[in-house]
Design a protein around this motif. Structure first.
Motif, PDB file in Angstrom:
ATOM      1  N   VAL A  24      35.485  62.100  41.550  1.00  8.29           N
ATOM      2  CA  VAL A  24      36.930  61.951  41.711  1.00  8.29           C
ATOM      3  C   VAL A  24      37.313  60.478  41.797  1.00  8.29           C
ATOM      4  N   ILE A  25      36.444  59.632  42.343  1.00  7.07           N
ATOM      5  CA  ILE A  25      36.713  58.189  42.360  1.00  7.07           C
ATOM      6  C   ILE A  25      36.805  57.651  40.938  1.00  7.07           C
ATOM      7  N   ILE A  26      35.843  58.017  40.104  1.00  7.23           N
ATOM      8  CA  ILE A  26      35.847  57.568  38.709  1.00  7.23           C
ATOM      9  C   ILE A  26      37.090  58.072  37.984  1.00  7.23           C
ATOM     10  N   ARG A  27      37.424  59.361  38.205  1.00  9.24           N
ATOM     11  CA  ARG A  27      38.570  59.960  37.534  1.00  9.24           C
ATOM     12  C   ARG A  27      39.863  59.272  37.938  1.00  9.24           C
ATOM     13  N   LEU A  28      40.012  58.987  39.236  1.00  6.26           N
ATOM     14  CA  LEU A  28      41.249  58.357  39.710  1.00  6.26           C
ATOM     15  C   LEU A  28      41.354  56.899  39.260  1.00  6.26           C
ATOM     16  N   ARG A  29      40.239  56.205  39.240  1.00  9.92           N
ATOM     17  CA  ARG A  29      40.265  54.817  38.741  1.00  9.92           C
ATOM     18  C   ARG A  29      40.702  54.803  37.277  1.00  9.92           C
ATOM     19  N   GLU A  30      40.194  55.738  36.507  1.00  9.06           N
ATOM     20  CA  GLU A  30      40.589  55.830  35.091  1.00  9.06           C
ATOM     21  C   GLU A  30      42.061  56.174  34.960  1.00  9.06           C
ATOM     22  N   THR A  31      42.530  57.096  35.794  1.00 10.88           N
ATOM     23  CA  THR A  31      43.940  57.506  35.747  1.00 10.88           C
ATOM     24  C   THR A  31      44.870  56.351  36.080  1.00 10.88           C
ATOM     25  N   VAL A  32      44.538  55.617  37.126  1.00 15.37           N
ATOM     26  CA  VAL A  32      45.384  54.487  37.545  1.00 15.37           C
ATOM     27  C   VAL A  32      45.347  53.376  36.508  1.00 15.37           C
ATOM     28  N   THR A  33      44.155  53.054  36.018  1.00 13.85           N
ATOM     29  CA  THR A  33      44.036  51.977  35.024  1.00 13.85           C
ATOM     30  C   THR A  33      44.789  52.333  33.745  1.00 13.85           C
ATOM     31  N   ARG A  34      44.650  53.588  33.302  1.00  9.71           N
ATOM     32  CA  ARG A  34      45.371  54.020  32.096  1.00  9.71           C
ATOM     33  C   ARG A  34      46.879  53.954  32.312  1.00  9.71           C
ATOM     34  N   GLY A  35      47.315  54.388  33.497  1.00 13.25           N
ATOM     35  CA  GLY A  35      48.740  54.356  33.801  1.00 13.25           C
ATOM     36  C   GLY A  35      49.297  52.942  33.817  1.00 13.25           C
ATOM     37  N   LEU A  36      48.521  52.005  34.328  1.00 15.55           N
ATOM     38  CA  LEU A  36      48.967  50.609  34.347  1.00 15.55           C
ATOM     39  C   LEU A  36      49.051  50.038  32.944  1.00 15.55           C
ATOM     40  N   HIS A  37      48.068  50.345  32.099  1.00 12.25           N
ATOM     41  CA  HIS A  37      48.087  49.864  30.712  1.00 12.25           C
ATOM     42  C   HIS A  37      49.275  50.450  29.937  1.00 12.25           C
ATOM     43  N   GLU A  38      49.619  51.701  30.270  1.00  9.72           N
ATOM     44  CA  GLU A  38      50.716  52.363  29.553  1.00  9.72           C
ATOM     45  C   GLU A  38      52.078  52.052  30.165  1.00  9.72           C
ATOM     46  N   GLY A  39      52.081  51.334  31.298  1.00 10.83           N
ATOM     47  CA  GLY A  39      53.341  51.019  31.951  1.00 10.83           C
ATOM     48  C   GLY A  39      54.044  52.247  32.500  1.00 10.83           C
ATOM     49  N   GLN A  40      53.288  53.156  33.073  1.00 11.38           N
ATOM     50  CA  GLN A  40      53.872  54.396  33.588  1.00 11.38           C
ATOM     51  C   GLN A  40      54.722  54.135  34.834  1.00 11.38           C
ATOM     52  N   SER A  41      55.727  54.989  35.016  1.00 10.95           N
ATOM     53  CA  SER A  41      56.518  54.942  36.240  1.00 10.95           C
ATOM     54  C   SER A  41      55.684  55.513  37.376  1.00 10.95           C
ATOM     55  N   ILE A  42      56.117  55.288  38.610  1.00  8.99           N
ATOM     56  CA  ILE A  42      55.367  55.820  39.745  1.00  8.99           C
ATOM     57  C   ILE A  42      55.366  57.345  39.733  1.00  8.99           C
ATOM     58  N   GLN A  43      56.454  57.959  39.236  1.00  6.48           N
ATOM     59  CA  GLN A  43      56.517  59.413  39.170  1.00  6.48           C
ATOM     60  C   GLN A  43      55.452  59.969  38.216  1.00  6.48           C
ATOM     61  N   THR A  44      55.325  59.322  37.050  1.00  8.21           N
ATOM     62  CA  THR A  44      54.345  59.781  36.059  1.00  8.21           C
ATOM     63  C   THR A  44      52.924  59.585  36.567  1.00  8.21           C
ATOM     64  N   MET A  45      52.648  58.409  37.135  1.00 11.93           N
ATOM     65  CA  MET A  45      51.299  58.141  37.608  1.00 11.93           C
ATOM     66  C   MET A  45      50.942  59.036  38.793  1.00 11.93           C
ATOM     67  N   SER A  46      51.886  59.253  39.702  1.00 16.15           N
ATOM     68  CA  SER A  46      51.582  60.083  40.869  1.00 16.15           C
ATOM     69  C   SER A  46      51.307  61.527  40.471  1.00 16.15           C
ATOM     70  N   ARG A  47      51.994  62.005  39.444  1.00 18.30           N
ATOM     71  CA  ARG A  47      51.710  63.358  38.952  1.00 18.30           C
ATOM     72  C   ARG A  47      50.297  63.447  38.404  1.00 18.30           C
ATOM     73  N   ALA A  48      49.864  62.394  37.702  1.00 14.65           N
ATOM     74  CA  ALA A  48      48.504  62.377  37.161  1.00 14.65           C
ATOM     75  C   ALA A  48      47.467  62.319  38.282  1.00 14.65           C
ATOM     76  N   VAL A  49      47.751  61.512  39.314  1.00 20.36           N
ATOM     77  CA  VAL A  49      46.848  61.419  40.469  1.00 20.36           C
ATOM     78  C   VAL A  49      46.786  62.765  41.189  1.00 20.36           C
ATOM     79  N   GLN A  50      47.947  63.392  41.351  1.00 23.98           N
ATOM     80  CA  GLN A  50      48.003  64.700  42.021  1.00 23.98           C
ATOM     81  C   GLN A  50      47.198  65.746  41.241  1.00 23.98           C
ATOM     82  N   LYS A  51      47.258  65.681  39.929  1.00 20.35           N
ATOM     83  CA  LYS A  51      46.485  66.611  39.104  1.00 20.35           C
ATOM     84  C   LYS A  51      44.987  66.411  39.314  1.00 20.35           C
ATOM     85  N   ASP A  52      44.554  65.136  39.339  1.00 14.23           N
ATOM     86  CA  ASP A  52      43.137  64.843  39.586  1.00 14.23           C
ATOM     87  C   ASP A  52      42.698  65.367  40.947  1.00 14.23           C
TER      88      ASP A  52
END
Length: 304
Positions: free
Chosen positions: A148-176
């Protein structure tokens, strides 16, 4: 169904209810961790966002991303500790309850004094750490923490590269986090089932050696979810009866019963269970045993 079979079925219903309740506790622990993680994420956006966007370039400045990941890992490590202790407490409880309640049923229905004893701590711990998959319970929990650490690091890094809003990134984190919670509860369900069935079987084995000869019967849940594969077909096993010392054999598995077939394809998420019945008694009986409630039996018959 005989009265003894009904009582063994009632054990499973009681302990399955305990497992379901514990799964809800674990989901609550994951929700709490997610809320803490969201607060941490929200703080980064509040401090460093531009027009609602938080970029990778901004976060790598002054080791901001690394600091965030360190705090995130700390939250997940604490979560893993809390989940692990919750699981261990539950598994100890269902293992003991499965053994003692089975022993009570056998003594009061056979009316034979079988000399059941309290389960030693080392035996209890060994049964919990049984590793049919090649990994102990601690190993599996640590493996899940790292995943889950690896998955969340990937999710956050991808979200930052894509310029995601906090709502979009938090939904992805919640899914993980939801995926990880599901895996934790699969461990709880599978291990609880294995310990319940093995505890019942151990109690019956003791009775069998002491003059209460019994047979066991495989029961499936008899619904569309019962596994029906060449390598693990529980529909074929449903209703099959064996003497206690005999092994169930089907496909890739061989073992004393459900959850104890020794291979993941049989044992993971298995919902089948064993019921037992007495075929003959070759020991002295005591009529007074028949009236003992479970609580009275625990006080009067269980030897420390």
């Amino acid at each position: 169904m005989s009265k003894m079979k009904e009582r063994f079925k009632a054990i499973n219903k009681l302990l399955d209810g305990m497992t379901t309740a514990k799964e809800k506790v674990i989901v609550g622990l994951y929700k709490k961790c997610f809320n803490e993680m969201y607060a941490l994420l929200h703080k980064q956006y509040k401090q460093y966002q531009t027009d609602g966007i938080l970029t990778f370039e901004t976060m790598i400045k002054q080791n901001r991303l690394k600091k965030f990941e360190t705090k995130m890992i700390q939250l997940l490590t604490m979560l893993n500790k809390d989940v692990g202790s919750t699981i261990y407490e539950h598994l100890r409880n269902v293992r003991l309850q499965g053994y003692y309640r089975s022993s009570w049923i056998i003594e009061t229905m056979s009316k034979v004094k079988l000399g059941y004893r309290t389960v030693p701590t080392d035996v209890l711990e060994k049964s919990i750490e049984h590793n049919f998959t090649g990994l102990t319970l601690n190993d599996r929990l640590e493996k899940q923490r790292k995943e889950v650490i690896i998955r969340l690091r990937e999710t956050v890094t991808r979200g930052l590269h894509e310029g995601q809003s906090i709502q979009t990134m938090s939904r992805a984190v919640q899914k993980d986090m939801g995926v990880s919670a599901g895996k934790a509860n699969r461990i709880v369900r599978t291990e609880s089932h294995r310990l319940i069935e093995s505890a019942k079987h151990e109690s019956v084995e003791h009775a069998n050696k002491s003059g209460v000869i019994m047979v066991k019967e495989w029961n499936s849940s008899e619904d569309e979810r019962v596994r029906q594969k060449h390598k693990a077909n529980h529909r074929i096993l449903n209703g099959k009866k064996l003497f206690i010392h005999e092994k169930f054999k089907q496909g890739l598995g061989e073992g004393d019963g459900p959850g104890m077939m020794g291979v993941a394809i049989h044992d993971i998420n298995c919902r089948c269970f064993l019921v037992y019945e007495i075929v003959r008694i070759v020991a002295k009986t005591h009529e007074e045993l028949a009236k003992l409630t479970f609580e009275a039996w625990m006080r009067e018959r269980l030897v420390a």
